[in-house]
Design a protein around this motif. Structure first.
Motif, short mmCIF file in Angstrom:
data_model
loop_
_atom_site.label_atom_id
_atom_site.label_comp_id
_atom_site.label_asym_id
_atom_site.label_seq_id
_atom_site.Cartn_x
_atom_site.Cartn_y
_atom_site.Cartn_z
N UNK A 346 13.66 30.33 16.00
CA UNK A 346 14.18 29.58 17.43
C UNK A 346 14.31 30.68 18.51
N UNK A 347 13.50 30.37 20.10
CA UNK A 347 12.98 30.34 20.87
C UNK A 347 13.86 31.25 21.88
N UNK A 348 13.18 32.38 22.72
CA UNK A 348 13.61 33.44 22.72
C UNK A 348 13.94 33.10 24.58
N UNK A 349 14.88 32.18 24.87
CA UNK A 349 14.97 31.11 26.04
C UNK A 349 16.69 32.68 26.81
N UNK A 350 16.33 33.06 27.62
CA UNK A 350 16.96 34.10 27.63
C UNK A 350 18.49 33.01 29.04
N UNK A 351 19.43 33.92 28.64
CA UNK A 351 21.17 33.42 29.70
C UNK A 351 20.53 32.76 31.48
N UNK A 352 21.12 31.71 31.30
CA UNK A 352 20.42 31.18 33.30
C UNK A 352 22.12 30.57 33.42
N UNK A 353 22.36 30.48 34.97
CA UNK A 353 23.57 29.57 35.68
C UNK A 353 22.96 28.16 34.87
N UNK A 354 21.98 27.59 34.67
CA UNK A 354 21.44 26.19 34.78
C UNK A 354 21.79 25.93 33.35
N UNK A 355 22.04 26.57 32.04
CA UNK A 355 21.54 26.41 30.99
C UNK A 355 23.37 26.10 30.95
N UNK A 356 24.33 26.68 31.35
CA UNK A 356 25.91 26.65 31.24
C UNK A 356 25.99 25.71 32.30
N UNK A 357 25.58 24.86 32.95
CA UNK A 357 25.70 23.57 33.71
C UNK A 357 25.78 23.19 33.33
N UNK A 358 24.26 22.87 31.98
CA UNK A 358 24.14 21.74 31.06
C UNK A 358 24.92 21.72 30.34
N UNK A 359 25.21 22.49 29.41
CA UNK A 359 26.74 22.89 28.58
C UNK A 359 27.87 21.52 29.17
N UNK A 360 28.56 22.62 30.28
CA UNK A 360 29.82 21.81 30.72
C UNK A 360 29.39 20.45 30.83
N UNK A 361 28.47 19.46 31.71
CA UNK A 361 27.72 18.25 32.19
C UNK A 361 28.05 17.49 31.42
N UNK A 362 26.78 18.15 29.89
CA UNK A 362 27.28 17.78 28.84
C UNK A 362 28.72 16.84 27.87
N UNK A 363 29.59 17.98 28.27
CA UNK A 363 30.13 17.32 27.45
C UNK A 363 31.37 16.56 28.10
N UNK A 364 31.10 16.43 29.51
CA UNK A 364 31.59 14.89 30.16
C UNK A 364 30.60 13.63 30.21
N UNK A 365 29.28 13.57 29.39
CA UNK A 365 28.74 12.45 29.52
C UNK A 365 28.56 12.10 27.97
N UNK A 366 29.14 12.78 27.09
CA UNK A 366 28.62 13.16 25.03
C UNK A 366 29.77 11.70 24.83
N UNK A 367 30.84 10.84 25.72
CA UNK A 367 31.34 10.40 25.26
C UNK A 367 30.41 8.89 25.73
N UNK A 368 30.08 8.62 26.33
CA UNK A 368 28.68 7.63 26.72
C UNK A 368 27.57 7.21 26.01
N UNK A 369 27.24 8.34 25.34
CA UNK A 369 25.98 8.93 24.94
C UNK A 369 26.48 8.33 23.07
#
Ligand SMILES: Cc1cc2nc3c(=O)[nH]c(=O)nc-3n(C[C@H](O)[C@H](O)[C@H](O)COP(=O)(O)OP(=O)(O)OC[C@H]3O[C@@H](n4cnc5c(N)ncnc54)[C@H](O)[C@@H]3O)c2cc1C
Length: 397
Positions: A346-369
């Motif tokens: 596992x990569x040592x990816x430091x916590x960032x705001x952008x990663x939170x936004x990506x997670x929340x954004x993904x939940x919205x377009x999951x259905x279309x995927x």
């Protein structure tokens, strides 16, 4: 006879639905999808219910998600007989196939830990049902003082970072309520460190410490005494609590697979980790949570395995890379990802705001995927290439 190959997909979850919608685009397959409910559930939402009281993305009608050329059957596959190439459903239908893909997910066994059935009734959990996630929400919104314990009983649970998201979102919720100073949060895990993968532990453990979460390692949960409010380990050690949540034991799907030796003792379908093939059967594959082939029990893994099986059904020599890509929310608008594959930890990816936004954004377009893999496939291919563990390890050392 149409001359087309009959493909039966069992389970319309993250893996099975994508596979059915992908395969139906290839005209020489007649695709039947069997799902035992009229809904498709987005399981990550259990965390949002448990710690934020938000069930907006929990489920959608499967009728609206499936391609209209897929023959959707709402029924439970009871038996899959590989030697005779047939699936038998609870309503007594016999479906003969040329290819079968098994994607029925897993089941949760609260009773495997003594006392846990009672514990869940009282405090809930966030790995089984929406009802139990709402119980956690009641726990989190009513607790005023004492110790909240989250204990991992099964290291093979769905979504490796989810218990950590659980304690960090509990911390956020209790801080927002102004009661955090009076509540101790303890995370009890069977591993030698907070997070099992050493490299990702370097990212997560400092976050847990900074947020004042106690970590108990080598915690092998044996039973819970709900009356006395304590957990007991295999070694006889005790941990007291005022409220507690167990990440419960996971078992294979509710499905009889013949021959029986292709299922593990705890019910998971034995499948090859590179090809998803079941045993020596060239016409049978198992993907996602139901199978032993999964590198992590996540929707992303089920999705990537569906894409490998799609290619194999088309005669291509595709294999799984073991890629994981688990978005991890840590509260207060921050997130990270657990990203690895068979070749890279596992990569040592430091916590960032952008990663939170990506997670929340993904939940919205999951259905279309799910519904339009033909649109999303090239986007995901490019995204997964750009975020490959090999590429990221060069940046985050
Ligand atoms: C709290 C939590 C957080 C999570 N967070 C993430 C995350 O951030 N990212 C991520 O990628 N994954 C996450 N996951 C994991 C993810 O939800 C699962 O790994 C994923 O849903 C697995 O897909 P699947 O297709 O194998 O099974 P499922 O999605 O569970 O689908 C199985 C389907 O088969 C049906 N079925 C079952 N038995 C039968 C039968 N006998 N006959 C017919 N149909 C049947 C079920 O009704 C269901 O529709 C999370 C899970 C939890 C619990």
């Amino acid at each position: 006879m149409s001359g087309r190959k009959r493909l039966v997909v069992v389970g319309g979850g993250s893996g099975g639905l994508i596979l059915a919608n992908s395969m139906v685009r290839h005209g020489d397959f007649e695709v039947t999808l069997i799902n035992d409910t009229e809904y498709h559930y987005y399981w990550p939402q259990l965390l949002q219910i448990a710690f934020r009281g938000d069930d907006s993305q929990l489920r959608r009608s499967i009728y609206g998600l499936v391609n209209r050329h897929v023959n959707l059957v709402i029924d439970r596959a009871e038996k899959v007989d590989l030697a005779n190439r047939k699936v038998i459903t609870a309503s007594g239908k016999e479906m003969h196939y040329d290819y079968v893909v098994l994607a029925p997910g897993l089941t949760i066994d609260h009773s495997a830990i003594k006392g846990n059935v009672e514990l869940v009734q009282q405090f809930g959990d966030f790995h089984s049902t929406p009802e139990n996630a709402w119980r956690v929400y009641n726990t989190i919104t009513s607790m005023r003082k004492g110790r909240l314990v989250v204990a991992v009983a099964d290291p093979g649970h769905r979504c490796p970072p989810s218990p950590y998201e659980g304690v960090l979102l509990a911390d956020e919720a209790l801080r927002l309520r102004g009661v955090r100073n009076d509540i101790t949060i303890t995370l009890a895990v069977p591993y030698p460190r907070a997070y099992p993968a050493e490299t990702f532990n370097e990212v997560l453990e400092p976050v847990l410490k900074e947020r004042g979460i106690e970590i108990q390692t080598f915690f092998n949960l044996d039973s819970v005494d709900v009356q006395a409010k304590k957990m007991i380990t295999l070694e006889g050690n005790e941990l007291g609590f005022d409220a507690a949540i167990v990440v419960p034991m996971h078992r294979g799907p509710r499905l009889t697979l013949l021959p029986e030796d292709l299922t593990t003792d705890d019910g998971f379908i034995k499948a090859d980790k590179l090809t998803n093939r079941v045993g020596d059967y060239d016409d049978a594959f198992a993907i996602g949570d139901a199978s032993t082939s999964t590198s992590a029990r996540t929707g992303v893994t089920a999705h990537l395995q569906a894409k490998v099986v799609e290619k194999r059904l088309l005669g291509l020599d595709a294999i799984n890379t073991g890629r994981t890509h688990c978005p991890t929310e840590i509260g207060f608008g921050l997130g990270t990802f657990v990203i690895s594959d068979y070749q890279h930890p596992s990569v040592k990816l430091p916590p960032k705001r952008v990663f939170y936004v990506m997670k929340r954004f993904f939940a919205d377009f999951y259905w279309d995927v799910l519904k339009h893999p033909e649109f999303w496939d090239p986007i995901f291919d490019a995204y997964f290439d750009a975020t490959s563990p090999e590429a990221l390890w060069k940046i985050f050392r």
